[in-house]
Design a protein around this motif. Sequence first.
Motif, PDB file in Angstrom:
ATOM      1  N   GLY A   1       2.326   8.915  -5.409  1.00 31.20           N
ATOM      2  CA  GLY A   1       2.047   8.023  -6.226  1.00 31.20           C
ATOM      3  C   GLY A   1       1.051   8.226  -7.220  1.00 31.20           C
ATOM      4  O   GLY A   1       0.443   7.238  -7.851  1.00 31.20           O
ATOM      5  N   THR A   2       0.470   9.578  -7.352  1.00 33.15           N
ATOM      6  CA  THR A   2      -0.704   9.807  -8.325  1.00 33.15           C
ATOM      7  C   THR A   2      -0.015  10.158  -9.630  1.00 33.15           C
ATOM      8  O   THR A   2       0.923  10.732  -9.736  1.00 33.15           O
ATOM      9  N   ALA A   3      -1.002  10.114 -10.563  1.00 32.33           N
ATOM     10  CA  ALA A   3      -0.793  10.630 -11.900  1.00 32.33           C
ATOM     11  C   ALA A   3      -2.131  11.063 -12.641  1.00 32.33           C
ATOM     12  O   ALA A   3      -3.202  10.313 -12.491  1.00 32.33           O
ATOM     13  N   THR A   4      -1.917  11.798 -13.430  1.00 36.51           N
ATOM     14  CA  THR A   4      -3.207  12.295 -14.165  1.00 36.51           C
ATOM     15  C   THR A   4      -2.904  12.491 -15.578  1.00 36.51           C
ATOM     16  O   THR A   4      -1.729  12.837 -16.096  1.00 36.51           O
TER      17      THR A   4
ATOM     18  N   GLY B   1       0.878  -1.095   0.109  1.00 34.82           N
ATOM     19  CA  GLY B   1      -0.005   0.016   0.108  1.00 34.82           C
ATOM     20  C   GLY B   1       0.786   1.312  -0.117  1.00 34.82           C
ATOM     21  O   GLY B   1       0.193   2.388  -0.052  1.00 34.82           O
ATOM     22  N   ASN B   2       2.117   1.033  -0.051  1.00 38.74           N
ATOM     23  CA  ASN B   2       2.913   2.299  -0.236  1.00 38.74           C
ATOM     24  C   ASN B   2       2.948   3.069  -1.867  1.00 38.74           C
ATOM     25  O   ASN B   2       3.099   2.115  -2.509  1.00 38.74           O
ATOM     26  N   SER B   3       2.751   4.137  -1.759  1.00 40.07           N
ATOM     27  CA  SER B   3       2.859   5.053  -3.098  1.00 40.07           C
ATOM     28  C   SER B   3       4.188   4.893  -3.852  1.00 40.07           C
ATOM     29  O   SER B   3       5.217   4.666  -3.208  1.00 40.07           O
ATOM     30  N   LEU B   4       4.238   4.656  -5.285  1.00 38.57           N
ATOM     31  CA  LEU B   4       5.176   4.495  -5.930  1.00 38.57           C
ATOM     32  C   LEU B   4       5.545   5.723  -6.842  1.00 38.57           C
ATOM     33  O   LEU B   4       4.566   6.085  -7.333  1.00 38.57           O
ATOM     34  N   THR B   5       6.789   6.162  -6.505  1.00 35.66           N
ATOM     35  CA  THR B   5       7.144   7.389  -7.478  1.00 35.66           C
ATOM     36  C   THR B   5       7.736   7.202  -8.641  1.00 35.66           C
ATOM     37  O   THR B   5       8.514   6.095  -8.612  1.00 35.66           O
ATOM     38  N   GLY B   6       7.465   7.772  -9.704  1.00 33.15           N
ATOM     39  CA  GLY B   6       8.307   7.530 -10.915  1.00 33.15           C
ATOM     40  C   GLY B   6       7.926   6.455 -11.704  1.00 33.15           C
ATOM     41  O   GLY B   6       8.532   6.135 -12.993  1.00 33.15           O
ATOM     42  N   VAL B   7       6.684   5.900 -11.734  1.00 34.83           N
ATOM     43  CA  VAL B   7       6.042   4.933 -12.394  1.00 34.83           C
ATOM     44  C   VAL B   7       5.423   5.653 -13.712  1.00 34.83           C
ATOM     45  O   VAL B   7       4.639   6.617 -13.484  1.00 34.83           O
ATOM     46  N   GLU B   8       5.491   5.061 -14.846  1.00 30.24           N
ATOM     47  CA  GLU B   8       4.915   5.699 -16.002  1.00 30.24           C
ATOM     48  C   GLU B   8       3.559   4.855 -16.197  1.00 30.24           C
ATOM     49  O   GLU B   8       3.298   3.913 -15.920  1.00 30.24           O
ATOM     50  N   VAL B   9       2.540   5.849 -16.649  1.00 38.41           N
ATOM     51  CA  VAL B   9       1.190   5.548 -16.774  1.00 38.41           C
ATOM     52  C   VAL B   9       0.976   6.113 -18.006  1.00 38.41           C
ATOM     53  O   VAL B   9       1.128   7.248 -18.548  1.00 38.41           O
ATOM     54  N   VAL B  10       0.179   5.128 -18.949  1.00 40.47           N
ATOM     55  CA  VAL B  10      -0.109   5.323 -20.219  1.00 40.47           C
ATOM     56  C   VAL B  10      -1.580   5.429 -20.356  1.00 40.47           C
ATOM     57  O   VAL B  10      -2.381   4.705 -19.759  1.00 40.47           O
ATOM     58  N   TRP B  11      -2.176   6.580 -20.753  1.00 40.72           N
ATOM     59  CA  TRP B  11      -3.482   7.061 -20.686  1.00 40.72           C
ATOM     60  C   TRP B  11      -4.121   6.674 -22.316  1.00 40.72           C
ATOM     61  O   TRP B  11      -3.670   7.503 -23.163  1.00 40.72           O
ATOM     62  N   THR B  12      -5.145   5.930 -22.473  1.00 42.66           N
ATOM     63  CA  THR B  12      -5.581   5.598 -23.734  1.00 42.66           C
ATOM     64  C   THR B  12      -7.124   5.935 -23.654  1.00 42.66           C
ATOM     65  O   THR B  12      -7.755   5.375 -23.001  1.00 42.66           O
ATOM     66  N   ILE B  13      -7.637   6.533 -24.854  1.00 40.77           N
ATOM     67  CA  ILE B  13      -9.158   6.594 -25.013  1.00 40.77           C
ATOM     68  C   ILE B  13      -9.560   5.313 -25.543  1.00 40.77           C
ATOM     69  O   ILE B  13      -9.035   4.924 -26.557  1.00 40.77           O
ATOM     70  N   ILE B  14     -10.342   4.588 -24.993  1.00 41.73           N
ATOM     71  CA  ILE B  14     -10.857   3.299 -25.550  1.00 41.73           C
ATOM     72  C   ILE B  14     -12.242   3.321 -25.884  1.00 41.73           C
ATOM     73  O   ILE B  14     -12.880   2.486 -26.466  1.00 41.73           O
ATOM     74  N   ASN B  15     -13.041   4.499 -25.829  1.00 42.34           N
ATOM     75  CA  ASN B  15     -14.316   4.679 -26.158  1.00 42.34           C
ATOM     76  C   ASN B  15     -14.715   6.011 -26.362  1.00 42.34           C
ATOM     77  O   ASN B  15     -14.463   6.735 -25.405  1.00 42.34           O
ATOM     78  N   GLY B  16     -15.498   6.500 -27.413  1.00 42.79           N
ATOM     79  CA  GLY B  16     -15.720   7.846 -27.422  1.00 42.79           C
ATOM     80  C   GLY B  16     -14.957   8.952 -28.067  1.00 42.79           C
ATOM     81  O   GLY B  16     -15.427  10.056 -28.387  1.00 42.79           O
ATOM     82  N   ASN B  17     -13.903   8.739 -28.632  1.00 45.72           N
ATOM     83  CA  ASN B  17     -13.194   9.491 -29.488  1.00 45.72           C
ATOM     84  C   ASN B  17     -12.909  10.842 -29.018  1.00 45.72           C
ATOM     85  O   ASN B  17     -12.443  11.752 -29.700  1.00 45.72           O
ATOM     86  N   GLY B  18     -12.684  10.803 -27.672  1.00 42.96           N
ATOM     87  CA  GLY B  18     -12.100  12.179 -27.082  1.00 42.96           C
ATOM     88  C   GLY B  18     -10.579  12.279 -27.093  1.00 42.96           C
ATOM     89  O   GLY B  18     -10.282  11.596 -27.888  1.00 42.96           O
TER      90      GLY B  18
ATOM     91  N   LEU C   1     -11.856   6.124 -20.525  1.00 47.67           N
ATOM     92  CA  LEU C   1     -10.232   6.357 -20.571  1.00 47.67           C
ATOM     93  C   LEU C   1      -9.812   5.383 -19.694  1.00 47.67           C
ATOM     94  O   LEU C   1     -10.022   4.850 -18.714  1.00 47.67           O
ATOM     95  N   GLU C   2      -8.597   4.706 -20.291  1.00 42.09           N
ATOM     96  CA  GLU C   2      -7.944   3.691 -19.484  1.00 42.09           C
ATOM     97  C   GLU C   2      -6.455   4.229 -19.135  1.00 42.09           C
ATOM     98  O   GLU C   2      -5.935   4.839 -19.765  1.00 42.09           O
ATOM     99  N   ALA C   3      -6.231   3.821 -17.736  1.00 40.15           N
ATOM    100  CA  ALA C   3      -4.813   4.150 -17.462  1.00 40.15           C
ATOM    101  C   ALA C   3      -3.903   2.790 -17.022  1.00 40.15           C
ATOM    102  O   ALA C   3      -4.713   1.929 -16.600  1.00 40.15           O
ATOM    103  N   ARG C   4      -2.976   2.716 -17.676  1.00 39.56           N
ATOM    104  CA  ARG C   4      -2.137   1.413 -17.721  1.00 39.56           C
ATOM    105  C   ARG C   4      -0.711   1.832 -17.279  1.00 39.56           C
ATOM    106  O   ARG C   4      -0.115   2.719 -17.826  1.00 39.56           O
TER     107      ARG C   4
ATOM    108  N   VAL D   1      -6.925  13.484 -24.585  1.00 39.08           N
ATOM    109  CA  VAL D   1      -6.333  13.637 -23.333  1.00 39.08           C
ATOM    110  C   VAL D   1      -5.117  14.584 -23.665  1.00 39.08           C
ATOM    111  O   VAL D   1      -4.556  14.705 -24.537  1.00 39.08           O
ATOM    112  N   GLY D   2      -4.802  15.357 -22.517  1.00 37.84           N
ATOM    113  CA  GLY D   2      -3.570  16.389 -22.543  1.00 37.84           C
ATOM    114  C   GLY D   2      -2.302  15.744 -22.647  1.00 37.84           C
ATOM    115  O   GLY D   2      -1.422  16.211 -23.545  1.00 37.84           O
ATOM    116  N   SER D   3      -1.882  14.663 -21.946  1.00 39.36           N
ATOM    117  CA  SER D   3      -0.907  13.986 -22.183  1.00 39.36           C
ATOM    118  C   SER D   3      -1.385  12.226 -22.194  1.00 39.36           C
ATOM    119  O   SER D   3      -2.004  11.842 -21.375  1.00 39.36           O
ATOM    120  N   THR D   4      -0.725  11.756 -23.121  1.00 36.71           N
ATOM    121  CA  THR D   4      -0.889  10.132 -23.164  1.00 36.71           C
ATOM    122  C   THR D   4       0.156   9.269 -22.446  1.00 36.71           C
ATOM    123  O   THR D   4      -0.363   7.988 -21.928  1.00 36.71           O
TER     124      THR D   4
END
Length: 108
Positions: free
Chosen positions: A82-85, A52-69, A100-103, A71-74
Amino acid sequence: FTSPGFEEAVALINHDGEPLGNLEIVEGNGLVAPTNSPVSPVPTVRVTDTNGNSLTGVEVVWTIINGNGSVGSTTTTTSSNGTATPNSWRMGAVEGVNQLEARVTSGG
């Protein structure tokens, strides 16, 4: 993330099948927004280890999977808590469900 509803958390599994931690939605799930407009609040995820400890420096990929919208950063990296947006999320131009998928792609 969707407008509305989506799976709220996923377990992260390494190549040996051992758990690495969790990716959880902190903010921005199940929102409703007009077509072709920004979503507020911006979706936020937290990446933690198996304790349950927050992890720093982890890459998160954001993908639109439905709706053709859009995002500011993929690709973004988790902060010290440990947060990312994706910095922003705009609904697609056609009315309906937007997802929107976060991976996570790398360890911290």
